[in-house]
Motif scaffolding. Structure first.
Motif, short mmCIF file in Angstrom:
data_model
loop_
_atom_site.label_atom_id
_atom_site.label_comp_id
_atom_site.label_asym_id
_atom_site.label_seq_id
_atom_site.Cartn_x
_atom_site.Cartn_y
_atom_site.Cartn_z
N SER A 25 42.24 29.35 93.66
CA SER A 25 41.92 30.42 94.60
C SER A 25 43.19 30.73 95.38
O SER A 25 43.98 29.86 95.69
CB SER A 25 40.80 30.00 95.55
N GLY A 26 43.36 31.98 95.64
CA GLY A 26 44.53 32.38 96.39
C GLY A 26 45.71 32.79 95.52
O GLY A 26 46.72 33.25 96.04
N PHE A 27 45.58 32.60 94.22
CA PHE A 27 46.64 33.01 93.32
C PHE A 27 46.11 33.08 91.90
O PHE A 27 45.01 32.62 91.61
CB PHE A 27 47.84 32.07 93.41
N THR A 28 46.92 33.68 91.04
CA THR A 28 46.53 33.83 89.65
C THR A 28 47.10 32.66 88.87
O THR A 28 48.31 32.49 88.77
CB THR A 28 47.08 35.15 89.08
N LEU A 29 46.21 31.88 88.30
CA LEU A 29 46.61 30.64 87.65
C LEU A 29 47.54 30.87 86.47
O LEU A 29 48.44 30.06 86.22
CB LEU A 29 45.37 29.89 87.21
N ASP A 30 47.38 31.95 85.76
CA ASP A 30 48.16 32.14 84.54
C ASP A 30 49.64 32.42 84.83
O ASP A 30 50.45 32.43 83.92
CB ASP A 30 47.57 33.23 83.66
N MET A 31 49.99 32.62 86.07
CA MET A 31 51.37 32.86 86.43
C MET A 31 52.10 31.59 86.84
O MET A 31 53.29 31.63 87.19
CB MET A 31 51.44 33.88 87.57
N TYR A 32 51.39 30.47 86.79
CA TYR A 32 51.96 29.23 87.31
C TYR A 32 51.97 28.11 86.26
O TYR A 32 51.08 28.03 85.42
CB TYR A 32 51.16 28.76 88.52
N THR A 33 52.97 27.28 86.40
CA THR A 33 53.01 26.05 85.63
C THR A 33 51.96 25.09 86.18
O THR A 33 51.83 24.94 87.40
CB THR A 33 54.41 25.42 85.74
N ILE A 34 51.23 24.46 85.30
CA ILE A 34 50.14 23.57 85.70
C ILE A 34 50.36 22.20 85.06
O ILE A 34 50.68 22.10 83.88
CB ILE A 34 48.78 24.12 85.28
N GLY A 35 50.14 21.20 85.85
CA GLY A 35 50.19 19.84 85.34
C GLY A 35 48.88 19.13 85.59
O GLY A 35 48.18 19.41 86.57
N TRP A 36 48.54 18.24 84.70
CA TRP A 36 47.40 17.34 84.90
C TRP A 36 47.96 15.93 85.09
O TRP A 36 48.82 15.48 84.32
CB TRP A 36 46.46 17.36 83.70
N PHE A 37 47.42 15.25 86.08
CA PHE A 37 47.81 13.89 86.39
C PHE A 37 46.56 13.05 86.53
O PHE A 37 45.46 13.58 86.64
CB PHE A 37 48.61 13.85 87.70
N ARG A 38 46.73 11.75 86.54
CA ARG A 38 45.58 10.87 86.74
C ARG A 38 46.01 9.63 87.51
O ARG A 38 47.18 9.24 87.48
CB ARG A 38 44.94 10.49 85.42
N GLN A 39 45.04 9.06 88.19
CA GLN A 39 45.30 7.83 88.92
C GLN A 39 44.11 6.91 88.76
O GLN A 39 42.99 7.25 89.15
CB GLN A 39 45.56 8.10 90.40
N ALA A 40 44.38 5.78 88.16
CA ALA A 40 43.36 4.76 87.98
C ALA A 40 43.36 3.82 89.17
O ALA A 40 44.38 3.70 89.87
CB ALA A 40 43.61 3.98 86.69
N PRO A 41 42.26 3.15 89.42
CA PRO A 41 42.20 2.22 90.57
C PRO A 41 43.31 1.18 90.50
O PRO A 41 43.51 0.54 89.46
CB PRO A 41 40.83 1.59 90.41
N GLY A 42 44.02 1.04 91.60
CA GLY A 42 45.08 0.05 91.67
C GLY A 42 46.35 0.39 90.94
O GLY A 42 47.26 -0.44 90.86
N LYS A 43 46.42 1.59 90.41
CA LYS A 43 47.60 2.00 89.66
C LYS A 43 48.24 3.23 90.29
O LYS A 43 47.60 3.95 91.05
CB LYS A 43 47.25 2.27 88.21
N GLU A 44 49.49 3.46 89.95
CA GLU A 44 50.16 4.65 90.42
C GLU A 44 49.68 5.87 89.64
O GLU A 44 49.22 5.77 88.52
CB GLU A 44 51.68 4.49 90.27
#
Length: 124
Positions: A25-44
């Motif tokens: 919201s607030g911008f058009t997603l297709d104009m931006y680089t997107i990353g997916w990240f994850r964080q497991a319990p106790g991990k970085e």
């Protein structure tokens, strides 16, 4: 203000599949680089995948190559992460993020805006 919202998490058995979506919201997603990240319990937090705004190029961390796919869904104006062959070690909170770079990177420092995350639990 740029806001990102993840959806699609849940409980899945090993070997199963899920599809996460990142909406904006607030911008058009297709104009931006997107990353997916994850964080497991106790991990970085670790990078999972990213897609560039400039040329659509993608990158994946080694542990998910061949199992996860990042793609833009133009009809829904989202960036999706298809997760197949899920394993116990994929259990984590998954976040999408965006930043000013035209080419995506698996370095979290290049991302300035983050969603709240969606939980994926892989359990039998």
């Amino acid at each position: 203000q740029l806001q990102l919202v993840e959806s699609g998490g849940g409980l899945v058995q090993p070997g199963g599949s899920l599809r996460l979506s990142c909406a904006a919201s607030g911008f058009t997603l297709d104009m931006y680089t997107i990353g997916w990240f994850r964080q497991a319990p106790g991990k970085e937090r670790e990078a999972v995948a990213c897609i560039s705004s400039s040329d659509g190029s993608t990158h994946y961390t080694d542990s998910v190559k061949g199992r996860f796919t990042i793609a833009r869904n133009a009809a829904k104006a989202t960036v999706e992460l298809q997760l197949n062959s899920l394993q116990f070690e994929d259990t984590a909170v998954y976040y999408c993020a965006t930043g000013p770079s035209l080419l995506c990177s698996l370095q979290s420092t290049t991302y300035h805006y983050w969603g709240q995350g969606t939980q994926i639990t892989v359990s039998s």
